[in-house]
Design an enzyme around this catalytic site. Sequence first.
Site, PDB file in Angstrom:
ATOM      1  N   CYS A  28       0.698  -1.242  -0.065  1.00 13.20           N
ATOM      2  CA  CYS A  28       0.233   0.209   0.089  1.00 13.20           C
ATOM      3  C   CYS A  28       0.666   1.334  -0.142  1.00 13.20           C
ATOM      4  O   CYS A  28       0.259   2.257   0.132  1.00 13.20           O
ATOM      5  CB  CYS A  28      -0.982  -0.013   1.322  1.00 13.20           C
ATOM      6  SG  CYS A  28      -2.335  -1.078   1.032  1.00 13.20           S
ATOM      7  N   HIS A  52       0.421   7.397   7.586  1.00 10.39           N
ATOM      8  CA  HIS A  52      -0.584   6.445   6.727  1.00 10.39           C
ATOM      9  C   HIS A  52      -1.913   6.408   7.209  1.00 10.39           C
ATOM     10  O   HIS A  52      -2.709   6.475   6.717  1.00 10.39           O
ATOM     11  CB  HIS A  52       0.044   5.070   6.969  1.00 10.39           C
ATOM     12  CG  HIS A  52      -0.263   4.128   6.118  1.00 10.39           C
ATOM     13  ND1 HIS A  52      -0.150   4.069   4.709  1.00 10.39           N
ATOM     14  CD2 HIS A  52      -0.724   2.931   6.129  1.00 10.39           C
ATOM     15  CE1 HIS A  52      -0.416   3.046   4.154  1.00 10.39           C
ATOM     16  NE2 HIS A  52      -0.922   2.184   5.057  1.00 10.39           N
ATOM     17  N   HIS A  66      -8.769   4.818   1.918  1.00  9.43           N
ATOM     18  CA  HIS A  66      -7.181   4.218   1.646  1.00  9.43           C
ATOM     19  C   HIS A  66      -7.514   3.965   0.105  1.00  9.43           C
ATOM     20  O   HIS A  66      -8.235   3.079  -0.285  1.00  9.43           O
ATOM     21  CB  HIS A  66      -7.197   3.292   2.468  1.00  9.43           C
ATOM     22  CG  HIS A  66      -5.723   2.783   2.230  1.00  9.43           C
ATOM     23  ND1 HIS A  66      -4.662   3.069   1.327  1.00  9.43           N
ATOM     24  CD2 HIS A  66      -5.207   1.786   3.205  1.00  9.43           C
ATOM     25  CE1 HIS A  66      -3.760   2.359   1.483  1.00  9.43           C
ATOM     26  NE2 HIS A  66      -3.699   1.514   2.596  1.00  9.43           N
TER      27      HIS A  66
END
Length: 416
Positions: free
Chosen positions: A167, A307, A342
Site C-alpha cells: 500500500c 499512513h 485508503h
Amino acid sequence: MHRVVITGVGAVSAYGLGARTLWRSVVSGRSAVDSLRSLAGYEMSSPPLGAEFQDFDFTTALPGAEAYAHLTDRGTQFALVAAQEAFDDARLGSALGETIPNDRFGVYLGTTTAGILSATDMTVSHLTRTPLPDFSLAHAFCPGAWPDLIAHRFSADGIMRSVSTSCYAGGESVGLGFRDVKEGRTTVALAGGCDAPIAITNYMSFQIIGATSRWTGDPARACKPFSADRDGMVFGEGSGFLVLEDLDSALARNARIYGEIIGYAATSDGEDMVRPSHDGSRWADAIRQALAEASIAPDRIDYVSCHGTGTRENDRAEVRAITDALGRTDVPIGSIKSMIGHAFGGASALELVCLGMILVDKILPPTINYSAPDPECDIDCVPNEARPVTRCDYALKTATGFGGSNMALVMAGWED
C-alpha cells in the site's frame, strides 16, 4: 549529487478532478466517504463503505482518451489524468525536447492491486454474457504495462519503473524517482501512484481479515484514525502524481517550485504478512534513515503526513514508530484517509501531493471523526479542524503496507 525539487502536481480523488480540488476539500474537512454504489448489489454483514469517484468519465477528463480507453483499467485512467495535470502544471510541454532531452525524462508508477477491477469485470462478463475478452486485458490488468502508456502519452524516452510494493507503492515510486534524479540518472521524473481497488474480490479479502470498518452509522464518520473508537479502514480510489526535477533544470526554465525532497528510505520487517510490526521498530528505522539523508535533526520536523488507516494495530504501530524516531510526541500528525479513504497504491502519492500544498500554504488539514483519545495514540492528530501555522519548513511522510514494508520521505519548503 543533485538537488530534487517538485515542479508539478496532479490528482484524481473521490472529490473529483484536480490537485486543487483535492487540497481545498481536505482543508475544509469534508468527508468523501459514503456507501459504495459500485458494491450495492452484494449482501454483506455490514454495509460496504468507501470514497469513490462516482461520476468519473475518462473520455471527458483526458483529451485524446480514445487512444487509451480500450487498453486501460479504471486505475490506469486515473493515473493518465493525474499525470497529465502534473505535466501541464510543471509546464514541461514547452521544455521537453528543448531544454530537457526526451531521454532524460522518466516515468515512475506505483500500484497495489493493479487492474483487478478490469480482471473481475471481464471475468464476470465472460461467465455470464460474452466470449473471452480480447488482448486488451493484458494491458488493463498488468501493472508492468501502465508506465509504458504514460511514457507514450508524454514522449518520455528515459527510465521507466513500475512498482507494486503493497500500500505504499505510490510513495515508493516517488522515492525511486527522487533517487534517480538525485544521483543523475535522469533530469525529470513523472512519479506517482494509482489504484481503483473497489472490486468485490478486494473488498471481501479485507473484510475477512478484519481490516475494514463495520460502522453502520453516517458513512462520512466511518474512518476514525487514532480515535479510541476506530474500527477499521474504508476503501478509496484515485491517483496522485508529482514532477520531480533537478534543481538546475527547474531554475534554468524558471519553473514554479512547491518544495524539495531531501531524504527517502524504505525498510521491511517481515514479521507478519498483513499486520505491521507491533513495536514499529523497522518503520522507525526508515524514518531515521530518511532524516539522516536529509541531514536534519528530528526536532526540525514540523508536520507528519502519516499512513493513518484507522485500523487499531496499524495506527498504534505508526505512532510508536514516529514518536520513537523523532523522540517527541508534540509534532502534529495527520491522516487525510479519514476523508478520502485508503486509495491503496494511490494513497501515499495523493498524500505527497497534499504535503507539497501544506508547505506552500502553511495549513495543516484535519484528521476528522476524532472523538476520544487512545492512550496508545497520544499525539496531536490535528483533530477535526484544519490548522493554519506560521511555520512548516520540514515535513515527513510515512507509510506502510502488507508484509512489513515501510517508507519515510522528508520534504522541505521552498522560498524563492
